[in-house]
Write a protein that holds these residues in place. Structure first.
Motif, short mmCIF file in Angstrom:
data_model
loop_
_atom_site.label_atom_id
_atom_site.label_comp_id
_atom_site.label_asym_id
_atom_site.label_seq_id
_atom_site.Cartn_x
_atom_site.Cartn_y
_atom_site.Cartn_z
N THR A 134 -1.05 5.66 5.69
CA THR A 134 0.20 6.05 5.06
C THR A 134 0.68 7.38 5.62
O THR A 134 -0.12 8.17 6.16
N ASP A 135 1.96 7.66 5.47
CA ASP A 135 2.51 8.96 5.86
C ASP A 135 2.51 9.94 4.69
O ASP A 135 3.02 11.06 4.82
N SER A 136 1.92 9.53 3.57
CA SER A 136 1.80 10.41 2.41
C SER A 136 0.33 10.54 2.04
O SER A 136 -0.56 10.17 2.80
N ASP A 137 0.05 11.04 0.84
CA ASP A 137 -1.32 11.25 0.39
C ASP A 137 -2.01 9.89 0.20
O ASP A 137 -1.52 9.05 -0.56
N PRO A 138 -3.15 9.64 0.87
CA PRO A 138 -3.83 8.35 0.74
C PRO A 138 -4.43 8.11 -0.65
O PRO A 138 -4.72 6.97 -1.01
N GLY A 139 -4.66 9.18 -1.42
CA GLY A 139 -5.29 9.02 -2.72
C GLY A 139 -6.79 8.88 -2.61
O GLY A 139 -7.36 8.73 -1.52
N SER A 140 -7.46 8.90 -3.74
CA SER A 140 -8.91 8.80 -3.78
C SER A 140 -9.37 7.35 -3.77
O SER A 140 -8.68 6.46 -4.27
N PRO A 189 -28.92 4.33 -7.24
CA PRO A 189 -27.59 3.90 -6.79
C PRO A 189 -26.50 4.31 -7.77
O PRO A 189 -26.73 4.45 -8.97
N GLY A 190 -25.32 4.50 -7.24
CA GLY A 190 -24.17 4.86 -8.07
C GLY A 190 -22.90 4.75 -7.26
O GLY A 190 -22.92 4.40 -6.07
N SER A 191 -21.76 5.03 -7.88
CA SER A 191 -20.47 4.98 -7.21
C SER A 191 -20.18 6.30 -6.50
O SER A 191 -20.66 7.36 -6.92
N TYR A 192 -19.40 6.23 -5.43
CA TYR A 192 -19.05 7.41 -4.64
C TYR A 192 -17.54 7.52 -4.53
O TYR A 192 -16.86 6.55 -4.17
N SER A 193 -17.02 8.70 -4.82
CA SER A 193 -15.60 8.98 -4.73
C SER A 193 -15.30 9.68 -3.41
O SER A 193 -15.94 10.69 -3.09
N ILE A 194 -14.35 9.13 -2.64
CA ILE A 194 -14.04 9.64 -1.31
C ILE A 194 -12.55 9.90 -1.22
O ILE A 194 -11.74 9.06 -1.61
N ASP A 195 -12.19 11.06 -0.70
CA ASP A 195 -10.78 11.45 -0.61
C ASP A 195 -10.60 12.30 0.64
O ASP A 195 -11.56 12.83 1.20
N MET A 196 -9.36 12.43 1.08
CA MET A 196 -9.03 13.27 2.22
C MET A 196 -7.81 14.11 1.88
O MET A 196 -7.08 13.84 0.92
N ASN A 197 -7.59 15.13 2.69
CA ASN A 197 -6.41 15.95 2.53
C ASN A 197 -5.21 15.27 3.17
O ASN A 197 -5.33 14.56 4.17
N ASP A 198 -4.02 15.47 2.58
CA ASP A 198 -2.77 14.95 3.14
C ASP A 198 -2.38 15.86 4.29
O ASP A 198 -2.00 17.01 4.10
N LEU A 199 -2.46 15.32 5.51
CA LEU A 199 -2.29 16.15 6.70
C LEU A 199 -1.04 15.80 7.51
O LEU A 199 -0.92 16.21 8.65
N GLY A 200 -0.13 15.01 6.92
CA GLY A 200 1.11 14.71 7.64
C GLY A 200 1.30 13.23 7.81
O GLY A 200 1.27 12.49 6.84
#
Length: 215
Positions: A134-140, A189-200
């Motif tokens: 996406t060109d916006s925030d991908p979200g978590s 075992p458990g769930s993992y939350s993954i996110d990135m910064n909105d970089l453009g």
């Protein structure tokens, strides 16, 4: 249980013979159309390749590494950026060999992670796959808990230098405009939350679990 904390590489469960996974090594490229599987890998190891390429005009080459299984393939809305993640249980002759990846002269990046099971695996399966470009925030994204042992893998990329915005991984590395990381889950075992910064523009975020079935 939602995990965010850093885990040590190759943590073992100490389960009195229960199978485990460990990190061995990784290779990366920032140019060229092939990546070499590290020579220190062995037959029976798990290889995962995370790859992103961007072209100035047209589209990057569309290449699945030979004899790898594709997890996900995405092409940006303007067709300039191509992203692919693939995996393979290595066989004799694979260590030290080169395989093709998506390529463009403008930017190419690929990371090849190697993991070793303590006992032979019969097969690998992908679970809890998340993907976005996406060109916006991908979200978590959340990778759901699986039966241990398993791998949690993620990669992100952008038109700028990519970064995750939380330390969810055991190890991370960057190759061009793709950043990859993993967690080895041998116990608890458990769930993992993954996110990135909105970089453009052309932000991509991929996450999933890779689950072995043991022979």
């Amino acid at each position: 249980m939602l995990h965010h904390a850093l885990r040590a590489k190759g943590v073992t469960s100490g389960g009195g013979g229960s199978p485990t996974l460990e990190y061995v090594t990784h290779a990366k490229i920032t140019s060229g159309s092939t990546i070499t599987i590290p020579a220190s890998a062995q037959a029976g190891d798990i290889a995962v390749i995370q790859n992103r390429a961007t072209a100035v005009a047209g589209s990057p080459t569309n290449v699945v590494p030979a004899n790898f299984t594709e997890v996900i393939h995405m092409l940006s809305s303007n067709n300039a950026t191509r992203v692919r993640t693939s995996y393979k249980k290595l066989v004799s002759g694979d260590p030290g060999s080169s395989v093709g990846v998506n390529y463009a002269a403008f930017t190419t990046g690929a990371i090849c992670w190697i993991f070793r099971p303590s006992t032979a695996i019969a097969s690998l399966s992908v679970a809890s796959l998340n993907k976005v470009m996406t060109d916006s925030d991908p979200g978590s994204q959340t990778v759901a808990s699986q039966t241990a042992p398993y791998l949690v893998l993620g990669d992100c990329g952008s038109s700028a230098t990519p970064s995750f915005n939380s330390t969810w991984y055991d190890t991370t590395d960057i190759a061009g405009y793709v950043r990859g990381g993993y967690v080895i889950v041998n116990s608890s075992p458990g769930s993992y939350s993954i996110d990135m910064n909105d970089l453009g523009s052309r932000n991509h975020l991929i996450s999933f679990a890779l689950v072995p079935t043991f022979a």
